[in-house]
Design a protein around this motif. Structure first.
Motif, PDB file in Angstrom:
ATOM      1  N   UNK A   1      11.483   9.553   7.159  1.00  0.00           N
ATOM      2  CA  UNK A   1      12.730   9.206   6.497  1.00  0.00           C
ATOM      3  C   UNK A   1      13.906   9.175   7.440  1.00  0.00           C
ATOM      4  N   UNK A   2      14.115  10.247   8.187  1.00  0.00           N
ATOM      5  CA  UNK A   2      15.279  10.317   9.068  1.00  0.00           C
ATOM      6  C   UNK A   2      15.183   9.286  10.189  1.00  0.00           C
TER       7      UNK A   2
ATOM      8  N   UNK B   1      10.683   0.339  -4.302  1.00  0.00           N
ATOM      9  CA  UNK B   1       9.555   1.180  -4.725  1.00  0.00           C
ATOM     10  C   UNK B   1       9.704   2.583  -4.167  1.00  0.00           C
ATOM     11  N   UNK B   2      10.150   2.654  -2.918  1.00  0.00           N
ATOM     12  CA  UNK B   2      10.360   3.938  -2.255  1.00  0.00           C
ATOM     13  C   UNK B   2      11.394   4.769  -3.002  1.00  0.00           C
ATOM     14  N   UNK B   3      12.489   4.152  -3.417  1.00  0.00           N
ATOM     15  CA  UNK B   3      13.516   4.859  -4.179  1.00  0.00           C
ATOM     16  C   UNK B   3      12.941   5.380  -5.491  1.00  0.00           C
ATOM     17  N   UNK B   4      12.078   4.589  -6.113  1.00  0.00           N
ATOM     18  CA  UNK B   4      11.432   5.016  -7.365  1.00  0.00           C
ATOM     19  C   UNK B   4      10.607   6.282  -7.142  1.00  0.00           C
TER      20      UNK B   4
ATOM     21  N   UNK C   1       7.230   2.715   6.498  1.00  0.00           N
ATOM     22  CA  UNK C   1       6.892   4.030   7.037  1.00  0.00           C
ATOM     23  C   UNK C   1       7.290   5.149   6.073  1.00  0.00           C
ATOM     24  N   UNK C   2       8.477   5.022   5.480  1.00  0.00           N
ATOM     25  CA  UNK C   2       8.916   6.054   4.555  1.00  0.00           C
ATOM     26  C   UNK C   2       8.015   6.106   3.326  1.00  0.00           C
ATOM     27  N   UNK C   3       7.648   4.941   2.804  1.00  0.00           N
ATOM     28  CA  UNK C   3       6.749   4.915   1.643  1.00  0.00           C
ATOM     29  C   UNK C   3       5.397   5.509   2.001  1.00  0.00           C
ATOM     30  N   UNK C   4       4.898   5.183   3.195  1.00  0.00           N
ATOM     31  CA  UNK C   4       3.624   5.769   3.637  1.00  0.00           C
ATOM     32  C   UNK C   4       3.735   7.286   3.733  1.00  0.00           C
TER      33      UNK C   4
ATOM     34  N   UNK D   1      18.224  11.123   1.194  1.00  0.00           N
ATOM     35  CA  UNK D   1      17.362   9.994   1.540  1.00  0.00           C
ATOM     36  C   UNK D   1      17.484   8.879   0.515  1.00  0.00           C
ATOM     37  N   UNK D   2      17.537   9.248  -0.763  1.00  0.00           N
ATOM     38  CA  UNK D   2      17.678   8.245  -1.823  1.00  0.00           C
ATOM     39  C   UNK D   2      18.997   7.496  -1.694  1.00  0.00           C
TER      40      UNK D   2
END
Length: 222
Positions: free
Chosen positions: A50-51, A124-127, A12-15, A101-102
């Motif tokens: 994110x949250x 990937x999301x962190x990237x 969800x966060x990546x989306x 978030x990171x």
């Protein structure tokens, strides 16, 4: 739609992040008087993903919602803040959220349990978050020192939002196309530090996660 848990929160966060990047690109292609509002609205979607995705207990979830409420108020009041000369505060709030978030994402990816597909997506999301953090740093430098980057127009930061994202990811991946270049020493420092982080992140973290995941599949007990 499946409820968001720590087994799928990074999807969800990546989306949400990809949606925000896509909206920023569309706004850049079709500029208009509502561009700032659209960018802020897409950021709100990402903040919600994110949250909500990182909640662990009810108390932490409530604390996260409280933090989100403050961020949402500032984002929705962004146009007023920029008009009132508080654009630096706006950028700092967004930067603080991306860093938070990171940090939370890294704790889940690196320090909890075995490696699964959600954690690989989390890497990937962190990237993506790293690229956004540097983009905001570039915008902050450009606001403080006009002319810090060749290729940035002298305009409000919301109008340079997508160019900063584009330059950040071109630098993070070491593509270096060259349409935008750093002109001041601090801008050059941020650029080469981002390139170093990007190279080592892919080489060490993502490769290690995938290697551990493969070794788990190949272990005798599976």
């Amino acid at each position: 739609m499946k409820p968001i848990t720590q087994k799928n929160n990074f999807y969800y966060l990546t989306a949400g992040l990809v949606l925000m990047l896509l909206v920023a690109a569309v706004v850049e292609h079709y500029p208009g008087p509502l561009a700032s509002i659209v960018i802020q609205a897409s950021t709100v979607v990402m903040l919600l993903a994110g949250v909500y995705g990182f909640r662990r207990t009810r108390s932490r979830f409530i604390a996260g919602i409280g933090f989100l409420g403050i961020v949402l108020v500032l984002v929705l009041a962004g146009m007023f803040m920029d008009f009132a000369g508080l654009r630096y505060t706006h950028l700092l709030v967004l930067l603080a959220f991306f860093v938070w978030t990171t940090r939370v994402a890294a704790r889940q990816v690196l320090f909890t349990g075995s490696i699964d597909l959600n954690k690989i997506v989390g890497a990937i999301c962190i990237y993506l978050l790293l690229g956004l953090i540097w983009a905001l740093l570039y915008l902050f430098i450009a606001e403080l020192s006009p002319g810090a980057f060749n290729g940035f127009e002298q305009a409000p930061w919301t109008e340079n939002f997508f160019p900063a994202i584009y330059y950040s990811f071109v630098t993070l991946t070491t593509l270096g196309y060259g349409e935008i270049t750093p002109a001041l020493p601090i801008a050059r420092f941020l650029a080469f530090m981002e390139a170093i982080v990007g190279v080592f992140y892919i080489a060490i973290l993502v490769a290690s996660l995938i290697g551990v995941r493969l070794s788990e599949f190949q272990s005798p007990g599976r």
